[in-house]
Design a protein around this motif. Structure first.
Motif, PDB file in Angstrom:
ATOM      1  N   GLY A  25       7.004 -51.226 -71.104  1.00 35.64           N
ATOM      2  CA  GLY A  25       6.608 -52.662 -70.681  1.00 35.64           C
ATOM      3  C   GLY A  25       5.839 -52.723 -69.243  1.00 35.64           C
ATOM      4  O   GLY A  25       5.701 -51.656 -68.462  1.00 35.64           O
ATOM      5  N   GLU A  26       5.264 -53.814 -69.284  1.00 34.84           N
ATOM      6  CA  GLU A  26       4.390 -53.923 -67.974  1.00 34.84           C
ATOM      7  C   GLU A  26       4.922 -54.612 -66.855  1.00 34.84           C
ATOM      8  O   GLU A  26       6.181 -55.056 -67.154  1.00 34.84           O
ATOM      9  N   TRP A  27       4.449 -54.532 -65.888  1.00 35.92           N
ATOM     10  CA  TRP A  27       4.817 -55.272 -64.710  1.00 35.92           C
ATOM     11  C   TRP A  27       5.338 -56.449 -64.665  1.00 35.92           C
ATOM     12  O   TRP A  27       6.518 -56.892 -64.613  1.00 35.92           O
ATOM     13  N   LEU A  28       4.378 -57.560 -65.456  1.00 34.22           N
ATOM     14  CA  LEU A  28       4.607 -59.015 -65.502  1.00 34.22           C
ATOM     15  C   LEU A  28       5.795 -59.080 -66.552  1.00 34.22           C
ATOM     16  O   LEU A  28       6.672 -60.051 -66.468  1.00 34.22           O
ATOM     17  N   ASP A  29       5.872 -58.328 -67.519  1.00 35.02           N
ATOM     18  CA  ASP A  29       7.183 -58.488 -68.239  1.00 35.02           C
ATOM     19  C   ASP A  29       8.650 -57.967 -67.608  1.00 35.02           C
ATOM     20  O   ASP A  29       9.286 -58.901 -67.773  1.00 35.02           O
TER      21      ASP A  29
END
Length: 418
Positions: free
Chosen positions: A63-67
């Motif tokens: 997953g990404e940082w914002l997730d």
């Protein structure tokens, strides 16, 4: 005179009683506030730990940082919903995607119920710190999957809607496990697939276990089936590698017959190649009996360093070590009903339990998954599992997919490091 003395004495007692009660009230009040503070501190630490674990798991899953940031905040405040309404909490988190790491700080303020008039403090403050990261250990997992005839039965979801056959739902569940286990760089994850009907099609490796030449009875590419019966004698429930010069180490020739052994369901030794694993899972065919004891044995063989010389170099199992986690996922939709090679070994379920115990003694983690098991099947599967928490009682398709998802989560490698 006596009346006057009695009244005076009674007044003195009342004053003394009040003086005695005052420190008791103070002590009780302080104890209540302290208990609230300790409870809030423990609750806060749990919420902070849960938040960092959730964030690290997002990174572990690609997953990404914002997730990760969103999941951490939701998890933190969701875990605090059961705290008293008069508690006010804040949260901040530092995320390092490159390290799949999260460090969080939590703080809560709660009003004192009794302490304000004593200590002069109108509120108490509790704080917590948590640091979680993905530890990328090497993982070796054997997936033993039941391909007996009953896998044709239909499966419903949790709401009673059709999802297809048990086999089709199993393929989806296994594919999703691969999605989670093979998604990110770090420690190596290798998976073997051991389909089983009445027997296990061990292909060319089955020939080696019989003391035969590698391609005996197979085509030039190793296609076909070789389904040895289980080993007997002193090595029946061990991981001793087969040796053509030591008859007691060899497996017995096939006596499975109509119990089922399909060309399509050949063993896949340990690999991290997703295309190989997908092809094997998609090709699975059901039919025949349920020889779970043989699947349990062959699962161990794919994980055992004793068998390293049998498997291809790239599939050679690692040594038993703290830096590698080895596990079996044993799945069935019915009792192990395939006939034993010889009655002296015991019934198939008994053999499976003995093999599970021997594997657990080596540090191999055993998960078991049962689809609509009866009481005897459930008992056997629970006994096989490392703990009862690692046994999954599946009653619909959603639960089957969730079981494999939860097993994958167990290997996420997420640790609280502070």
């Amino acid at each position: 005179m006596i009346q006057t003395l009695w009244a005076a004495t009674r007044g003195q007692v009342a004053v003394l009683f009040a003086l005695v009660l005052l420190p008791i009230f103070i002590a009780v009040g302080m104890a209540i506030d302290t208990a609230r503070q300790v409870t809030a501190k423990n609750h806060l630490q749990q919420a902070t730990d849960s938040a960092t674990l959730a964030a690290a798991h997002v990174f572990r899953s690609g997953g990404e940082w914002l997730d990760a940031y969103s999941v951490a905040h939701y998890t933190y405040y969701h875990n605090l919903t059961t705290m008293h309404d008069d508690v006010q909490c804040t949260f901040r988190i530092n995320l390092v995607a490159a390290d799949a790491a999260a460090k969080a700080w939590g703080q809560c303020k709660l009003p004192t119920l009794f302490g304000a008039g004593i200590s002069g403090l109108s509120e108490m403050k509790v704080e917590s710190i948590s640091h979680a990261e993905a530890i990328f250990d090497d993982v070796e997992i054997a997936l033993a999957v039941d391909m007996s005839g009953s896998m044709v039965a239909s499966m419903l979801d949790a709401d009673g809607n059709p999802m297809g056959s048990r086999l089709s739902v199993l393929k989806s569940a296994a594919s999703q496990l691969l999605d989670r286990m093979l998604v990110i760089d770090g420690g190596e994850t290798r998976i073997s697939v051991i389909p089983y009907n009445g027997g296990v099609n061990a292909g060319r490796w089955g020939n080696l276990a019989l003391g035969e030449s590698e391609l005996e009875g197979l085509d030039a590419n190793g296609n076909g089936h070789v389904c040895p019966s289980e080993r007997t004698g002193t090595e029946a429930f061990t991981e001793t590698a087969p040796d053509a010069d030591e008859a007691t180490t060899l497996l017995n020739p096939e006596t499975i017959g109509s119990q089922g052994c399909k060309d399509e369901n050949q063993i896949v030794p340990l690999t991290s190649d997703r295309s190989v694993l997908d092809a094997a899972i998609n090709a699975l065919e059901r039919g025949g009996y349920t020889g779970g004891h043989r699947a349990t044995a062959w699962s161990w063989y794919t994980l055992s360093p004793e068998w390293s010389h049998i498997w291809p170099v790239a599939s050679s199992p690692a040594a038993y070590d703290d830096d590698v986690t080895k596990a079996l996922v044993l799945m069935t939709d019915g009792g192990f009903n395939a006939a034993s090679h010889t009655a002296t070994l015991g019934e198939a379920p008994d053999q499976a339990e003995k093999l599970c115990d021997a594997m657990k003694d080596k540090g191999i983690i055993v998960f078991s998954v049962g689809i609509d098991p009866d009481a005897d099947d459930e008992a056997m599967l629970k006994n096989c599992a490392t703990t009862h928490a690692f046994y999954y009682d599946v009653r619909n398709g959603d639960e089957l997919i969730a079981a494999y998802g939860d097993i994958a989560y167990q290997f996420s490698g997420i640790r609280i490091t502070q």
